[in-house]
Design a protein around this motif. Structure first.
Motif, PDB file in Angstrom:
ATOM      1  N   GLY A 233       4.701   8.365  -9.268  1.00 55.50           N
ATOM      2  CA  GLY A 233       4.198   7.370 -10.222  1.00 55.50           C
ATOM      3  C   GLY A 233       5.128   7.120 -11.385  1.00 55.50           C
ATOM      4  O   GLY A 233       4.708   6.722 -12.457  1.00 55.50           O
ATOM      5  N   SER A 236       5.430   3.441 -12.084  1.00 56.04           N
ATOM      6  CA  SER A 236       4.144   3.015 -12.637  1.00 56.04           C
ATOM      7  C   SER A 236       4.079   3.350 -14.111  1.00 56.04           C
ATOM      8  O   SER A 236       3.585   2.563 -14.920  1.00 56.04           O
ATOM      9  CB  SER A 236       2.991   3.714 -11.911  1.00 56.04           C
ATOM     10  N   ILE A 248       9.508  -2.089  -9.429  1.00 55.35           N
ATOM     11  CA  ILE A 248       8.672  -2.288  -8.237  1.00 55.35           C
ATOM     12  C   ILE A 248       7.911  -1.009  -7.939  1.00 55.35           C
ATOM     13  O   ILE A 248       8.467   0.086  -7.938  1.00 55.35           O
ATOM     14  CB  ILE A 248       9.546  -2.639  -7.007  1.00 55.35           C
ATOM     15  N   VAL A 249       6.604  -1.196  -7.697  1.00 50.82           N
ATOM     16  CA  VAL A 249       5.759  -0.045  -7.381  1.00 50.82           C
ATOM     17  C   VAL A 249       5.205  -0.208  -5.977  1.00 50.82           C
ATOM     18  O   VAL A 249       4.621  -1.237  -5.659  1.00 50.82           O
ATOM     19  CB  VAL A 249       4.602   0.066  -8.388  1.00 50.82           C
ATOM     20  N   THR A 250       5.451   0.756  -5.088  1.00 51.73           N
ATOM     21  CA  THR A 250       4.823   0.751  -3.771  1.00 51.73           C
ATOM     22  C   THR A 250       4.382   2.163  -3.459  1.00 51.73           C
ATOM     23  O   THR A 250       4.750   3.100  -4.155  1.00 51.73           O
ATOM     24  CB  THR A 250       5.817   0.336  -2.659  1.00 51.73           C
ATOM     25  N   ASP A 338      -7.116  10.708 -11.336  1.00 50.12           N
ATOM     26  CA  ASP A 338      -8.287   9.911 -10.930  1.00 50.12           C
ATOM     27  C   ASP A 338      -8.707  10.195  -9.500  1.00 50.12           C
ATOM     28  O   ASP A 338      -9.832   9.931  -9.116  1.00 50.12           O
ATOM     29  CB  ASP A 338      -7.972   8.422 -11.116  1.00 50.12           C
ATOM     30  N   VAL A 363      -1.924   7.324 -14.679  1.00 54.75           N
ATOM     31  CA  VAL A 363      -1.254   6.115 -15.144  1.00 54.75           C
ATOM     32  C   VAL A 363      -2.094   4.903 -14.772  1.00 54.75           C
ATOM     33  O   VAL A 363      -2.293   3.978 -15.557  1.00 54.75           O
ATOM     34  CB  VAL A 363       0.161   6.016 -14.519  1.00 54.75           C
ATOM     35  N   LYS A 364      -2.640   4.972 -13.581  1.00 49.84           N
ATOM     36  CA  LYS A 364      -3.413   3.857 -13.063  1.00 49.84           C
ATOM     37  C   LYS A 364      -4.625   3.563 -13.933  1.00 49.84           C
ATOM     38  O   LYS A 364      -4.914   2.418 -14.250  1.00 49.84           O
ATOM     39  CB  LYS A 364      -3.887   4.211 -11.631  1.00 49.84           C
TER      40      LYS A 364
HETATM   41  N1  LIG Z   1      -4.454   7.038  -7.687  1.00 47.43           N
HETATM   42  C1  LIG Z   1      -3.381   6.850  -8.383  1.00 47.43           C
HETATM   43  N2  LIG Z   1      -2.294   6.301  -7.828  1.00 47.43           N
HETATM   44  C2  LIG Z   1      -1.216   6.089  -8.600  1.00 47.43           C
HETATM   45  C3  LIG Z   1      -1.224   6.438  -9.945  1.00 47.43           C
HETATM   46  N3  LIG Z   1       0.007   6.149 -10.465  1.00 47.43           N
HETATM   47  C4  LIG Z   1       0.728   5.606  -9.432  1.00 47.43           C
HETATM   48  N4  LIG Z   1      -0.006   5.548  -8.293  1.00 47.43           N
HETATM   49  C5  LIG Z   1       0.400   5.051  -6.989  1.00 47.43           C
HETATM   50  O1  LIG Z   1       1.419   5.890  -6.454  1.00 47.43           O
HETATM   51  C6  LIG Z   1       2.317   5.124  -5.647  1.00 47.43           C
HETATM   52  C7  LIG Z   1       3.762   5.344  -6.045  1.00 47.43           C
HETATM   53  O2  LIG Z   1       3.934   4.779  -7.315  1.00 47.43           O
HETATM   54  P1  LIG Z   1       5.385   4.489  -7.893  1.00 47.43           P
HETATM   55  O3  LIG Z   1       5.228   4.207  -9.365  1.00 47.43           O
HETATM   56  O4  LIG Z   1       6.135   3.543  -7.109  1.00 47.43           O
HETATM   57  O5  LIG Z   1       6.030   5.900  -7.711  1.00 47.43           O
HETATM   58  P2  LIG Z   1       7.532   6.372  -7.990  1.00 47.43           P
HETATM   59  O6  LIG Z   1       7.461   7.718  -8.487  1.00 47.43           O
HETATM   60  O7  LIG Z   1       8.226   5.357  -8.798  1.00 47.43           O
HETATM   61  O8  LIG Z   1       8.159   6.409  -6.517  1.00 47.43           O
HETATM   62  P3  LIG Z   1       9.654   6.283  -6.049  1.00 47.43           P
HETATM   63  O9  LIG Z   1      10.291   5.162  -6.802  1.00 47.43           O
HETATM   64  O10 LIG Z   1       9.541   6.055  -4.636  1.00 47.43           O
HETATM   65  O11 LIG Z   1      10.299   7.586  -6.365  1.00 47.43           O
HETATM   66  C8  LIG Z   1       1.895   3.683  -5.844  1.00 47.43           C
HETATM   67  O12 LIG Z   1       1.093   3.320  -4.710  1.00 47.43           O
HETATM   68  C9  LIG Z   1       1.043   3.691  -7.075  1.00 47.43           C
HETATM   69  O13 LIG Z   1       0.053   2.668  -7.075  1.00 47.43           O
HETATM   70  C10 LIG Z   1      -2.368   7.036 -10.520  1.00 47.43           C
HETATM   71  O14 LIG Z   1      -2.509   7.366 -11.672  1.00 47.43           O
HETATM   72  N5  LIG Z   1      -3.441   7.207  -9.683  1.00 47.43           N
END
Ligand SMILES: Nc1nc2c(ncn2[C@@H]2O[C@H](COP(=O)(O)OP(=O)(O)OP(=O)(O)O)[C@@H](O)[C@H]2O)c(=O)[nH]1
Ligand SMILES: [Mg+2]
Lengths: 459, 625
Positions: A233, A236, A248-250, A338, A363-364
């Motif tokens: 996350g 995010s 970009i978030v996936t 969450d 974060v969400k």
């Molecule tokens: N349930 C939940 N999902 C979350 C939360 N924060 C992020 N996500 C989900 O986790 C997934 C990865 O989020 P990213 O922000 O892309 O994660 P990242 O750490 O940047 O990942 P990479 O760039 O691949 O290293 C996404 O599907 C988000 O929607 C949270 O607080 N709760």
């Protein structure tokens, strides 16, 4: 040797591509070498020929890496100043350059006076006689401006602490000197009173240094890096703090492949926030390069937010990454609180992170983000707040003077019982001279005046 | 008045106080045919103020004068009545011996030295005119019409220039101790173009020993030790006389306050500025009104008379008030005054008009030294007299001038301060004025200066031999201590250190380094037979040099930086108006003082770092032209 070794930041202040720390003198190459670690071991600065570029790191006393730099060497007389010159090209921004300069000064160089490189260039015959007047103009304007600035900053109308410090120091000096020069009238030094005053001075020096540090932070901001394994996350969080969809978030691990940065303001502090590629061992070439960059960003950062995923629990990867974070300022954010499946217990956290600040949140769902911002502020502005809440700008010259005075006084505190008063006098006098550098005043006469106003002396 | 040609001398010294005696002896001993003119024979080497020599900073001066071949140290060693060490335990840089002088004996010993010196002629006369041709001295004329031709003149007229004595509402022209003042000479100096100022100083009443009740005072005996200023005098075996301590009280202070309307210091009768380190008693009472009492030391002035000096009570209150004040003090209830206290005003010459050699900038061959230059103190006067006398002689003999730097001697600090400082009160030397005082100690003045004195020609074979012997012995002993080392395994050293409660050795360590430990002294080494010498002065050097090596080296490093600026000379003919970008204030000050080095320039008030940089660039530009 005609002159001592000097150093200063040679590029104008502000955000530039590269900042240069310039050193000039006759021992600067070996001194620079003490804080420089070349990429290739054999490329010690002392072995390098003139006009070569050497890649490496600036390291502090403990061997920690401060910045990756390119170092140019010029040998006397074929340099701007005519002396040996070392130029350290730091990464952009003034913060790395200032840190690098501070490290350089620790090796025994003196901070250059305004215009001093130009002055030396002229005095060493590197500039033509016809340029003399231009040189004088440069030096005159730089010195005047430098002095005016210095005075405004520390001795302006909100300079209570500084004045008190100077006053206490003059008094200690007067006490010591009166006891030495007028033993019949004054008797022995009241050691308890002297120690009390010295302690007061030290407290006020620390206050000023802290206030200065703080003012610097508000002015120049800090670097924060977000790190963690893939998919926890990070992006995010960046978006949430920025309040815009920058990254970009996936839900695919390894989404972020390069460093993404932006500037925000956290509680009034300017912050350069950098999201990094999730760190893991990977065969993907692009991702591997991204991971390498992440490591560098983490090294450069002044504060690191390390994110864990409560859903996956703490993995071997997490442990490896935490080990690699070589930084005192770390905040651990346990994300995705969450979700139902919580796989991280408090016990686990304390075992692994000890005293490190830990925040649980999402974060969400915007849980814990306010606490995160507050924690960042606390960590960055560590220490007591100045009681009158004033922020005092302190430039490097003033900071050095304060540190010098502090060193003299701490020496005094240690030695006052063991050494005779005339030696102690050398140290308290040294402290006073250092403080005198800040205002450009010679305090010798003030000490003598003080002797006569405070002590009844006379045959 | 008919003026007659009375003869010719290489050097003429005007005034035979402490500066004049040194100047005349130095010039004569350097081979110049010298004339010393005094207003009165009784005034020679007179101590009109406190009968003591030495103390912090001043003892260093006396030792320096002695090492260079001057007379003061030898003279006081023969004429003291008590000697003590001041500041024991406060460190080697400020430890200082101080002697109470028998003022009659001091005068007599000096008189004999002067009268028996080859090349020196003493004459009682008043000089009325200094004659100058083309900005160079040619001759002097006395009140009785004698003209003496000369190549150099040293004026050492002390507080005699237009001297005016004030006691309460009574005031009259006079030199110290009611001697004749020098009236005409001051005008003569003014006519030669010098700017003069006016200072004030004071002296306490003298009392009759027979009328003092010592049973109510605290005795201050001398130290029971062989203490001497000079490096070449023999031990003095005479009995020491005591001083006595008493205090003023609230009754005394009330008397002063009640009579302030009759105190010249407060009625405006005295205009000259007095020294802060030597305030009048009335000044102390007014300024430190919260103090109920002040210390007063009763000091014998001679072995042969009953006159006593009251240190701490210098005053110009009216005579009747002085008597009441004295009678209010414990032990002085029935005291009789022998001499009344008084203030004296006198002219001095602003010292920024001098060169570092003490020659005046405007008139070649004219030197001034001592209180005429705005200083106070016998030692300060003697030091200047010596430097002026030496330089007058060197000039006559067409040799290089002689100047001591701030890092070499207190004498250097004194003269540099006079020339560069803002002298707005009589100048007194303090150890605090010397930035490198850990190097300028009274114990090492001979090591610092004897070789210099020998080069000049003032150090005779006798002194030279004593010095060389000491130096050789010292070097040998230091070498021995540095080369003798012990390992942690050595039983002898381990036992010794354990016995002294000192930490065990970690590495091979020399006796020299072990001596640095606070709990180890040279006496321990003597007891263990680890040191060869028994000579006290050598042991003293070893102890100081080893124990304070760290601090001494620190200061030596600072000196290196200091010298870089000192050695950058400014040409005499520089035109500051032509130096672009110099601030007006700096230009004015530089023109007034005309410093000889960048270092000296940087010490001037009103000359800031930017001005110094501008000057450096300008000098470099001129050099390359
Ligand atoms: N349930 C939940 N999902 C979350 C939360 N924060 C992020 N996500 C989900 O986790 C997934 C990865 O989020 P990213 O922000 O892309 O994660 P990242 O750490 O940047 O990942 P990479 O760039 O691949 O290293 C996404 O599907 C988000 O929607 C949270 O607080 N709760
Ligand atoms: Mg991402």
């Amino acid at each position: 040797m005609l002159y001592d070794d000097i150093a200063a930041i040679a590029t104008p202040p502000g955000e530039g591509g590269i900042s240069i720390v310039r050193l000039s003198g006759y021992n600067v190459i070996s001194k620079a070498n003490k804080i420089f670690k070349a990429y290739k071991k054999e490329k010690e600065l002392t072995n390098q020929a003139a006009y070569t570029l050497t890649l490496g790191w600036i390291i502090d006393e403990e061997g920690n890496i401060l910045d990756e730099v390119l170092v140019t060497i010029m040998r006397s007389p074929h340099s701007y100043t005519g002396e040996d010159v070392v130029e350290i090209n730091c990464h952009g921004g003034s913060i790395p350059a200032r840190r690098c300069l501070e490290e350089v000064l620790k090796t025994g160089l003196r901070l250059a006076e305004p215009g001093e490189f130009t002055k030396r260039a002229f005095l060493n015959g590197r500039l033509d006689v016809s340029q003399a007047e231009a040189v004088i103009e440069i030096i005159r304007s730089k010195t005047d401006k430098g002095l005016k600035l210095a005075l405004n900053q520390l001795t302006g109308k909100n300079s209570l602490i500084f004045n008190r410090l100077e006053d206490d120091l003059i008094r200690v000096n007067a006490m010591v000197e009166a006891s030495l020069d007028f033993p019949d009238d004054v008797g022995d030094l009241d050691t308890a009173e002297a120690l009390g005053l010295i302690n007061n001075v030290l407290i006020n020096i620390d206050k000023l240094l802290l206030a200065g540090e703080r003012a610097n932070i508000y002015r120049e901001g800090i670097d924060i890096a977000i790190c963690g394994k893939p998919n926890v996350g990070k992006s995010s969080l960046l978006n949430a703090l920025l309040k815009k969809e920058k990254a970009i978030v996936t839900n695919i691990p390894g989404t972020t492949r390069d460093v993404i940065e932006d500037f925000i303001n956290i509680k009034g502090i300017p912050v350069r926030l950098r999201d990094t590629a999730g760190i893991r061992l990977t065969d993907d070439l692009v991702e591997r390069i991204g991971v390498e960059r992440s490591r560098q960003v983490i090294l450069d950062a002044e504060l690191v937010i390390f994110i864990l995923d409560v859903e996956t629990g703490i993995t071997v990867e997490d442990k490896e990454i935490f080990k690699a974070i070589d930084n005192n300022n770390v905040i651990v954010l346990v994300n995705k609180e969450d979700v139902e499946a919580k796989r991280i217990t408090d016990g686990e956290l304390t075992d692994l992170f000890g005293d490190t600040k830990i925040i649980r949140g999402s974060v969400k769902e915007d849980i814990g983000l306010e606490e995160l911002e507050k924690t960042i502020e606390d960590l960055v502005l560590s220490g007591d707040v100045l009681y009158d809440n004033e922020e005092i700008m302190i430039n490097l010259r003033q900071k050095n003077a304060l540190l010098k005075a502090k060193k003299y006084l701490t020496d005094t505190l240690v030695l006052i019982e063991d050494l005779p008063l005339d030696c102690i006098g050398v140290d308290v006098w040294g402290a006073l001279e250092a403080i005198g550098e800040i205002t450009g005043k010679s305090l010798k006469e003030e000490v003598i005046d003080r002797i006569f106003t405070e002590f009844c002396i006379g045959k | 008045m008919v003026i007659y040609e009375a003869g010719a001398y290489d050097v003429i010294v005007i005034g035979a106080g402490h500066a004049g005696c040194e100047a005349a002896l130095a010039a004569a001993r350097l081979g110049c045919n010298t004339l010393l003119i005094t207003l009165s024979m009784e005034g020679i080497a007179l101590m009109p103020c406190n009968p003591s020599i030495g103390g912090p900073a001043k003892a260093q001066l006396v030792r320096e004068i002695d090492a260079l071949g001057g007379e003061m140290g030898i003279n006081i060693d023969k004429a003291n009545l008590q000697v003590r060490t001041i500041n024991t335990g406060k460190g080697p840089a400020v430890q200082a011996i101080r002697a109470q002088a028998d003022k009659y004996e001091y005068h007599q010993v000096m008189l004999k030295t002067l009268l028996t010196e080859r090349n020196l002629h003493v004459l009682m006369a008043e000089v009325e005119e200094i004659e100058v041709s083309n900005y160079k001295v040619t001759s002097i004329i006395t009140k009785t019409g004698a003209r003496f031709l000369t190549k150099a003149i040293v004026v050492t007229s002390g507080t005699y220039l237009k001297g005016r004595i004030i006691v309460g509402d009574v005031a009259f022209d006079g030199g110290p101790g009611n001697q004749f003042p020098a009236v005409r000479l001051s005008d003569c100096l003014k006519e030669l173009g010098f700017t003069m100022g006016r200072f004030k100083t004071g002296t306490p009443p003298r009392i009759d020993r027979k009328s003092v009740d010592f049973s109510k005072m605290v005795e201050q005996p001398g130290d029971d030790m062989d203490l001497r200023f000079s490096y070449i005098t023999e031990p003095n075996q005479r009995e020491q006389l005591s001083c006595w301590l008493t205090h003023s009280n609230t009754k005394t202070h009330a008397l002063v306050m009640d009579n302030l309307d009759r105190a010249p210091m407060y009625t405006g009768a005295i205009t000259g500025k007095g020294p802060r380190y030597c305030p009048s008693f009335e000044d102390k009472v007014v300024r430190f009104s919260h103090k109920d009492s002040h210390q007063l030391f009763i000091e014998p002035e001679s072995r042969t008379t009953d006159e006593m000096y009251i240190q701490g009570l210098n005053t110009s209150l009216p005579e009747d008030v002085q008597i009441q004040v004295l009678h209010s003090i414990k032990g002085l209830e029935n005291v009789r005054i022998i001499r009344t206290g008084y203030a004296i005003e006198y002219d001095y010459i602003l010292p920024s008009q001098l060169k570092l050699t003490l020659e005046t900038k405007n008139i070649a061959g004219l030197f001034t030294a001592g209180q005429i230059n705005g200083t106070s103190g016998y030692e300060e006067a003697a030091a200047q007299g010596l430097i002026a006398g030496i330089n007058a002689a060197l000039q006559v003999q067409e040799k290089e001038p002689f100047v001591l730097k701030r890092n070499e001697a207190f004498i250097g600090v004194l003269i540099d301060d006079l020339l560069t400082g803002e002298i707005d009160e009589p100048y007194r030397l303090l150890t605090s004025r010397a930035e490198y005082r850990l190097l300028l100690r009274q114990d090492n003045a001979d090591l610092r200066l004897t070789e210099i004195g020998r080069k000049i020609g003032l150090v005779d074979d006798y002194r030279w031999q004593i010095f060389q012997q000491k130096k050789a012995e010292l070097e040998e002993e230091i070498d021995h201590l540095k080369k003798t080392t012990y390992t942690p395994a050595d039983n002898f050293m381990t036992d010794f250190l354990k016995q002294k409660d000192s930490a065990a050795l970690k590495d091979r360590t020399s006796l020299w380094d072990i001596l640095k430990r606070p709990e180890i002294t040279v006496n321990d080494y003597i007891n263990l037979g680890l040191i060869n010498t028994q000579t006290p002065s050598i042991l003293e050097q070893i102890q100081i040099q080893s124990k304070y090596e760290g601090y001494i080296n620190k200061q030596a490093d600072q000196v290196k930086k200091f010298l870089k600026m000192e050695n950058k000379k400014i040409p005499l003919n520089i035109k500051y108006e032509e130096v672009m970008s110099l601030s007006n204030e700096a230009t004015h000050k530089l023109n007034q003082v005309r410093p000889t080095s960048i270092g000296q320039a940087s010490r001037l008030f009103g000359v800031n770092p930017a001005d110094i940089n501008v000057l450096l660039i300008y000098l470099e530009k001129e050099k390359r032209k």
